[in-house]
Design a protein around this motif. Structure first.
Motif, mmCIF file in Angstrom:
data_model
loop_
_atom_site.group_PDB
_atom_site.id
_atom_site.type_symbol
_atom_site.label_atom_id
_atom_site.label_comp_id
_atom_site.label_asym_id
_atom_site.label_seq_id
_atom_site.Cartn_x
_atom_site.Cartn_y
_atom_site.Cartn_z
ATOM 1 N N LYS A 301 0.837 -1.195 0.000
ATOM 2 C CA LYS A 301 0.000 0.000 0.000
ATOM 3 C C LYS A 301 0.876 1.251 0.000
ATOM 4 C CE LYS A 301 -3.860 -2.100 2.543
ATOM 5 N NZ LYS A 301 -4.698 -2.021 3.765
ATOM 6 N N THR A 302 0.323 2.334 -0.512
ATOM 7 C CA THR A 302 1.011 3.618 -0.434
ATOM 8 C C THR A 302 0.932 4.136 0.991
ATOM 9 O OG1 THR A 302 0.454 4.115 -2.734
ATOM 10 C CG2 THR A 302 1.055 5.969 -1.337
ATOM 11 N N ASN A 303 1.996 4.723 1.493
ATOM 12 C CA ASN A 303 1.989 5.311 2.828
ATOM 13 C C ASN A 303 1.159 6.592 2.815
ATOM 14 O OD1 ASN A 303 4.180 3.523 4.065
ATOM 15 N ND2 ASN A 303 5.226 4.367 2.277
ATOM 16 N N VAL A 304 0.324 6.757 3.834
ATOM 17 C CA VAL A 304 -0.565 7.915 3.925
ATOM 18 C C VAL A 304 -0.354 8.597 5.266
ATOM 19 C CG1 VAL A 304 -2.953 8.724 3.918
ATOM 20 C CG2 VAL A 304 -2.276 6.814 2.440
ATOM 21 N N ALA A 305 -0.327 9.923 5.280
ATOM 22 C CA ALA A 305 -0.169 10.674 6.529
ATOM 23 C C ALA A 305 -0.961 11.974 6.452
ATOM 24 C CB ALA A 305 1.297 10.957 6.808
ATOM 25 N N LYS A 306 -1.390 12.427 7.623
ATOM 26 C CA LYS A 306 -2.022 13.733 7.786
ATOM 27 C C LYS A 306 -1.623 14.201 9.175
ATOM 28 C CE LYS A 306 -6.523 16.069 7.491
ATOM 29 N NZ LYS A 306 -7.988 15.863 7.300
ATOM 30 N N LEU A 307 -0.675 15.125 9.243
ATOM 31 C CA LEU A 307 0.012 15.432 10.487
ATOM 32 C C LEU A 307 -0.541 16.685 11.170
ATOM 33 C CD1 LEU A 307 3.633 14.751 9.204
ATOM 34 C CD2 LEU A 307 2.098 13.182 10.422
ATOM 35 N N PRO A 308 -0.439 16.740 12.493
ATOM 36 C CA PRO A 308 -0.960 17.900 13.226
ATOM 37 C C PRO A 308 -0.036 19.106 13.225
ATOM 38 C CG PRO A 308 -0.071 16.304 14.775
ATOM 39 C CD PRO A 308 0.031 15.671 13.408
ATOM 40 N N HIS A 309 1.165 18.950 12.651
ATOM 41 C CA HIS A 309 2.132 20.044 12.614
ATOM 42 C C HIS A 309 2.725 20.148 11.213
ATOM 43 C CE1 HIS A 309 1.920 20.108 16.992
ATOM 44 N NE2 HIS A 309 2.181 18.809 16.994
ATOM 45 N N HIS A 310 3.292 21.307 10.916
ATOM 46 C CA HIS A 310 3.942 21.484 9.619
ATOM 47 C C HIS A 310 5.102 20.501 9.485
ATOM 48 C CE1 HIS A 310 1.377 24.850 9.411
ATOM 49 N NE2 HIS A 310 2.158 25.739 9.994
ATOM 50 N N PHE A 311 5.312 20.036 8.260
ATOM 51 C CA PHE A 311 6.256 18.945 7.999
ATOM 52 C C PHE A 311 7.063 19.268 6.745
ATOM 53 C CE2 PHE A 311 6.985 14.781 5.818
ATOM 54 C CZ PHE A 311 7.818 14.191 6.771
ATOM 55 N N ALA A 312 8.344 18.845 6.738
ATOM 56 C CA ALA A 312 9.173 19.088 5.558
ATOM 57 C C ALA A 312 10.098 17.906 5.322
ATOM 58 C CB ALA A 312 9.990 20.368 5.719
ATOM 59 N N ILE A 313 10.489 17.774 4.068
ATOM 60 C CA ILE A 313 11.384 16.714 3.597
ATOM 61 C C ILE A 313 12.536 17.363 2.849
ATOM 62 C CG2 ILE A 313 11.611 14.895 1.846
ATOM 63 C CD1 ILE A 313 8.692 14.138 2.464
ATOM 64 N N GLN A 314 13.752 16.891 3.108
ATOM 65 C CA GLN A 314 14.892 17.216 2.249
ATOM 66 C C GLN A 314 15.501 15.904 1.795
ATOM 67 O OE1 GLN A 314 17.762 20.435 3.165
ATOM 68 N NE2 GLN A 314 19.355 18.873 2.997
ATOM 69 N N MET A 315 15.500 15.665 0.493
ATOM 70 C CA MET A 315 15.928 14.381 -0.039
ATOM 71 C C MET A 315 17.442 14.196 0.062
ATOM 72 S SD MET A 315 13.451 12.443 -1.077
ATOM 73 C CE MET A 315 14.294 11.340 -2.222
ATOM 74 N N ASP A 316 17.832 12.964 0.454
ATOM 75 C CA ASP A 316 19.244 12.587 0.521
ATOM 76 C C ASP A 316 19.637 11.632 -0.610
ATOM 77 O OD1 ASP A 316 20.185 14.037 2.612
ATOM 78 O OD2 ASP A 316 20.348 12.378 4.026
ATOM 79 N N GLU A 317 18.861 10.552 -0.767
ATOM 80 C CA GLU A 317 19.192 9.507 -1.739
ATOM 81 C C GLU A 317 17.916 8.996 -2.400
ATOM 82 O OE1 GLU A 317 22.031 6.415 -0.487
ATOM 83 O OE2 GLU A 317 22.195 7.459 1.427
#
Length: 385
Positions: A301-317
């Motif tokens: 399944k695809t991972n699903v999220a809905k978070l209570p706080h602001h969220f960020a991603i910085q890609m490494d690999e």
């Protein structure tokens, strides 16, 4: 007015409203500069408003700002060639908690808790190494490879405005060069004047003058300071488990893959490596770490999220498929940054083996909190076969 006229007018208004709704489309998700207000966005590598920090070619790029995160946290990318000078006078902050993540090359980082008897620590950060300087910590940094990038993270946001104040001009590179190709290596600053000091203080930077602090240069295998602290030894650059501090006022370091690790086996494998939890922040409101994913297989399944706080991603690999509510799926590559406001549903999965990203949560209960609830302690930075 006749009924037929009213009916025609109503139909006309409905038609106009329908046409307006049908023609509306959200602003593009992939942008060239961080937005000036809170909304989801993806900023590709080497994009973002860029300014010249020094006359020797160092560049600051703004990935996440006070405006784009509604004040939660800020991220800037600091790129440079090798330099023989620190990029900032040794200093402390009273408000900003500053975190450092080496994204490329090598960067020297100095930290010292500003209390009597504190040990002056220093590390040579390489790709994936992390350091943190809580408010009150004396710190400075220096790029020491021909092509280095240091990711600065601030919570709360706001301190990044200092770079705009001291900018010596915008940097524009049509080809996406990481920094200016300038041969000179001039010292970026002199003795601070009273006027400069007052301005710096107003921006939450308090200079530790030379009679108080001078960065030590006695590195041995990438470290200087207390030999009991695991980081490097005479045979290996990285040595032993790097635990997180139990005191939120302590600066500390975590070498890549040497901190705590956990394995989540839902929808494929995920290795969670916390670098900073709410317990290491004075206001208990921020978490940082890395997440390594196995690729999505048939039947997963695809991972699903809905978070209570602001969220960020910085890609490494690797490559990450990211679908943010209201937008089509985008594919993130190393160096890309994505920002997702609180309460926004998103889906994600890895498209290739060993996809890894740095995560930032603007609160104690973010993506890591959800994944760790169903994870077990793990001894490896890689997931099972």
């Amino acid at each position: 007015m006749k009924a037929s006229t009213l009916t025609s007018l109503s139909l006309s208004l409905l038609s106009t409203a329908s046409s307006t709704a049908a023609s509306y489309s959200p602003p593009p998700l992939v942008v060239d500069v961080a937005p000036d207000h809170l909304r989801p966005y993806i900023l590709p590598r080497y994009k973002g408003h860029a300014i010249k920090l020094t006359t020797s070619g160092q560049i600051i790029r703004f990935s996440i700002t006070t405006n784009s995160s509604d004040g939660a946290f800020a991220v800037v990318q600091h790129t440079s060639k090798w330099t023989g000078w620190t990029s900032a006078r040794p200093h402390t902050h009273q408000e900003a908690h500053e975190h450092f993540y080496c994204s490329k090359g090598r960067v020297e980082l100095w930290t010292k808790k500003n209390v009597t008897g504190a040990i002056d620590e220093a590390r040579v950060l390489t790709l994936g190494d992390f350091g943190t300087a809580p408010p009150g910590t004396i710190h400075t940094f220096q790029h020491t490879d021909p092509d280095s990038q240091l990711t600065h993270i601030y919570n709360p946001a706001g301190f990044e405005e200092l770079y705009n104040v001291f900018s010596i001009g915008d940097f524009v590179s049509p080809h996406g060069s990481p920094y200016q190709l300038i041969g000179d290596d001039q010292q970026p600053f002199g003795d601070v004047t009273p006027e400069q000091e007052a301005l710096l203080n107003s921006l939450d930077l308090y200079v530790a003058k030379a009679d108080v602090y001078v960065p030590r240069r006695d590195f041995v295998n990438g470290t200087a300071g207390d030999p009991s602290i695991n980081w490097h030894n005479s045979n290996n650059w990285h040595n032993g488990n790097n635990s997180l501090s139990s005191d939120p006022t302590d600066p500390y370091y975590v070498a890549k893959d040497y901190g705590p690790k956990y394995l989540n086996s839902e929808n494929g494998y995920k290795v969670i490596q916390p670098l900073l939890t709410a317990e290491q922040t004075p206001n208990k409101n921020f978490t940082i770490g890395t997440l390594t994913l196995s690729p999505k297989l048939e039947g997963d399944k695809t991972n699903v999220a809905k978070l209570p706080h602001h969220f960020a991603i910085q890609m490494d690999e690797g490559q990450l498929a990211l679908t943010i509510q209201g937008y089509k799926t985008e594919y993130l590559l190393p160096g890309d940054v994505a920002f997702i406001p609180s309460g926004t549903r998103f889906e994600y999965y890895a498209t290739v083996p060993f996809t890894k990203f740095l995560y930032l949560n603007g609160g104690a209960k973010g993506l890591d909190y959800e994944l760790l609830a169903n994870a077990v302690p793990w001894d490896f930075p890689a997931y099972p076969e």
